[in-house]
Design a protein around this motif. Structure first.
Motif, PDB file in Angstrom:
ATOM      1  N   THR A 180       0.832  -1.206   0.000  1.00  0.00           N
ATOM      2  CA  THR A 180       0.000   0.000   0.000  1.00  0.00           C
ATOM      3  C   THR A 180       0.866   1.255   0.000  1.00  0.00           C
ATOM      4  N   TYR A 181       1.914   1.240   0.791  1.00  0.00           N
ATOM      5  CA  TYR A 181       2.844   2.377   0.842  1.00  0.00           C
ATOM      6  C   TYR A 181       3.443   2.653  -0.535  1.00  0.00           C
ATOM      7  N   VAL A 182       3.930   1.625  -1.197  1.00  0.00           N
ATOM      8  CA  VAL A 182       4.552   1.796  -2.513  1.00  0.00           C
ATOM      9  C   VAL A 182       3.521   2.270  -3.536  1.00  0.00           C
ATOM     10  N   GLU A 183       2.308   1.730  -3.477  1.00  0.00           N
ATOM     11  CA  GLU A 183       1.259   2.175  -4.397  1.00  0.00           C
ATOM     12  C   GLU A 183       0.946   3.656  -4.190  1.00  0.00           C
ATOM     13  N   GLY A 189       3.853  10.110  -7.238  1.00  0.00           N
ATOM     14  CA  GLY A 189       4.893  10.410  -8.211  1.00  0.00           C
ATOM     15  C   GLY A 189       4.342  10.630  -9.601  1.00  0.00           C
ATOM     16  N   ALA A 190       3.360   9.810 -10.002  1.00  0.00           N
ATOM     17  CA  ALA A 190       2.769   9.946 -11.326  1.00  0.00           C
ATOM     18  C   ALA A 190       2.053  11.286 -11.469  1.00  0.00           C
ATOM     19  N   ALA A 191       1.478  11.759 -10.366  1.00  0.00           N
ATOM     20  CA  ALA A 191       0.755  13.032 -10.412  1.00  0.00           C
ATOM     21  C   ALA A 191       1.706  14.220 -10.479  1.00  0.00           C
ATOM     22  N   ALA A 196       9.060   7.685 -15.417  1.00  0.00           N
ATOM     23  CA  ALA A 196       9.190   6.957 -16.679  1.00  0.00           C
ATOM     24  C   ALA A 196       9.294   7.904 -17.874  1.00  0.00           C
ATOM     25  N   GLU A 197       8.913   9.175 -17.674  1.00  0.00           N
ATOM     26  CA  GLU A 197       8.960  10.169 -18.744  1.00  0.00           C
ATOM     27  C   GLU A 197      10.356  10.782 -18.820  1.00  0.00           C
ATOM     28  N   PRO A 198      11.052  10.655 -19.950  1.00  0.00           N
ATOM     29  CA  PRO A 198      12.410  11.209 -20.053  1.00  0.00           C
ATOM     30  C   PRO A 198      12.475  12.705 -19.774  1.00  0.00           C
ATOM     31  N   ARG A 199      11.399  13.424 -20.102  1.00  0.00           N
ATOM     32  CA  ARG A 199      11.457  14.882 -19.971  1.00  0.00           C
ATOM     33  C   ARG A 199      11.605  15.333 -18.516  1.00  0.00           C
ATOM     34  N   VAL A 200      11.124  14.532 -17.549  1.00  0.00           N
ATOM     35  CA  VAL A 200      11.195  14.989 -16.161  1.00  0.00           C
ATOM     36  C   VAL A 200      12.637  15.034 -15.664  1.00  0.00           C
ATOM     37  N   TRP A 201      13.531  14.331 -16.348  1.00  0.00           N
ATOM     38  CA  TRP A 201      14.938  14.314 -15.957  1.00  0.00           C
ATOM     39  C   TRP A 201      15.755  15.387 -16.680  1.00  0.00           C
ATOM     40  N   ALA A 340      15.479   8.163  -5.681  1.00  0.00           N
ATOM     41  CA  ALA A 340      16.096   8.988  -6.721  1.00  0.00           C
ATOM     42  C   ALA A 340      15.067   9.548  -7.699  1.00  0.00           C
ATOM     43  N   PRO A 341      14.052   8.777  -8.119  1.00  0.00           N
ATOM     44  CA  PRO A 341      13.034   9.347  -9.006  1.00  0.00           C
ATOM     45  C   PRO A 341      12.228  10.484  -8.377  1.00  0.00           C
ATOM     46  N   ALA A 342      12.287  10.628  -7.054  1.00  0.00           N
ATOM     47  CA  ALA A 342      11.560  11.726  -6.414  1.00  0.00           C
ATOM     48  C   ALA A 342      12.244  13.066  -6.621  1.00  0.00           C
ATOM     49  N   ILE A 343      13.520  13.054  -6.953  1.00  0.00           N
ATOM     50  CA  ILE A 343      14.249  14.316  -7.101  1.00  0.00           C
ATOM     51  C   ILE A 343      13.653  15.182  -8.214  1.00  0.00           C
ATOM     52  N   PRO A 344      13.349  14.644  -9.401  1.00  0.00           N
ATOM     53  CA  PRO A 344      12.697  15.484 -10.423  1.00  0.00           C
ATOM     54  C   PRO A 344      11.358  16.042  -9.962  1.00  0.00           C
TER      55      PRO A 344
END
Length: 385
Positions: A180-183, A189-191, A196-201, A340-344
């Motif tokens: 549940t935590y990961v979901e 993150g998706a919001a 997964a989107e290259p542009r966010v990096w 790490a994906p949270a940084i963008p």
């Protein structure tokens, strides 16, 4: 009966049961000093606040809970359903049950003096004021001892559960907390900025904080979260605290006292230490250079604790260090692949801080943890197990 602090009424009272457990009269407890200790650290969490109640030669800690009706998009938002992993009153139910007061071995929870209903549907947990050396100050050998103590308890309970004992059948225990935590992390993150989107990096600050050659590995780690969760779900079950953080650990006369059982539930062997190895670094208690040594330190201590508990069962059968490595690795990589994906996302929001510190200071730690988690994910998924 309400208490006051600095002339202001606090949101909890005292009962005759609590006063008796403290060896005091209700009037003595009501006359004690009351000082605030902590307020809610994150939005949506069920904790109203924490206070210390102090007499001339005694003290207690009071933690007040309530359901947050509108938790917004907070990952930590409470839930009213007793079956939900984030049920708001779980810690009160845990202490009322008695399981936390009878843990085997050298790890224990604080003594609970009673749970008192309060205004606005709140619950006040009166508990021991733990006097000991906090985990945030520990050197690695004390981390090892805590891991050993945890292994004693969790190995014992896993063995009883495997033998058909209903020790983990208690209805108040959370189930599926990690998934549940990961979901919730994924939805948030998706919001904000889907990794997964290259542009966010591609934002200049993100490119400065996250080496471009590391991005594919971080994206792959996050994409593997479902496989990693499946590994964790396939591990033997035991009682988990599920926020095994340096601030929640205390050395008291050589024993390990663990506070904050708000998420307590049925989890996997090794899952709690997967939490500890990451939080010890991302919350600035140990430098990232210590990650490999900390990991192996926890592995050694936990393996010893499992052996002392007489653990033997399905994979990871004997509790040998190689098996324990994969248990802890799976828990860590499954829970923290979002780091790490949270940084963008933080950059996209225009925030200048990360985890309470300037982003330029925090981000390198998160990137270093991300690199280590990539290694741990490889270990956890090895041979497809």
């Amino acid at each position: 009966m309400e208490l006051t602090t600095a002339g202001h009424e606090v949101p909890f009272g005292v009962s005759a049961e609590v006063a008796g457990a403290l060896g005091r009269t209700v009037e003595e407890v009501r006359a004690a000093e009351v000082d605030p200790v902590a307020s809610p650290a994150v939005d949506g969490i069920a904790t109203v606040g924490i206070w210390r109640v102090r007499g001339a030669d005694w003290s207690a800690v009071v933690k007040v809970l309530r359901h947050v009706v509108d938790g917004g998009r907070s990952v930590w938002r409470s839930d009213e359903d007793p079956a939900h992993p984030f049920h708001w009153r779980r810690e009160a139910d845990a202490f009322a049950d008695g399981l936390l007061g009878s843990l085997p071995g050298d790890l224990r929870a604080p003594t609970c003096y009673g749970v008192v209903p309060g205004p606005g549907g709140t619950l006040a947990i009166w508990m021991e004021d733990v006097a000991g050396r906090e985990g945030s100050t520990w050197a690695l050998p004390r981390y090892r001892l805590a891991a050993e103590h945890l292994g004693q308890v969790q190995g014992h309970l896993a063995r009883e559960h495997l033998a058909g004992d209903p020790v983990l059948d208690r209805p108040w225990l959370s189930r599926g907390w990690l998934r549940t935590y990961v979901e919730r992390r994924a939805a948030r993150g998706a919001a904000e900025a889907d990794p997964a989107e290259p542009r966010v990096w591609s934002a200049p600050l993100v490119r400065r904080l996250v080496p471009a050659d590391r991005v594919p590995a971080f994206q792959a780690l996050w994409a593997d979260r479902h496989r990693l969760l499946d590994v964790v779900d396939g591990l033997p079950r035991t009682l988990c605290q599920l926020d095994f953080h340096p601030h929640n650990l205390f050395d008291v006369a050589g024993r390990t006292v663990v506070i904050d059982w708000a998420f307590a539930g049925v989890g996997a062997l090794g899952e709690d230490l997967g939490n500890l190895v990451v939080d010890a670094v991302t919350d600035f208690h140990l430098p990232p250079s210590k990650l490999p040594e900390l990991f192996e330190t926890l592995v050694g201590g936990y393996a010893d604790g499992l052996a002392a508990a007489g653990w033997s069962g399905p994979w990871p059968g004997s509790g040998e260090p190689a098996d324990v490595r994969r248990m802890i690795a799976a828990g860590a990589a499954a829970k923290y692949g979002w780091l790490a994906p949270a940084i963008p996302a933080v950059v996209a929001e225009g925030r200048t801080t990360l985890n309470g510190r300037p982003i330029e200071e925090s981000a390198p730690l998160w990137v270093a943890c991300g690199d280590f988690l990539v290694e741990l994910a490889g270990l956890a998924l090895e041979d497809g197990r």
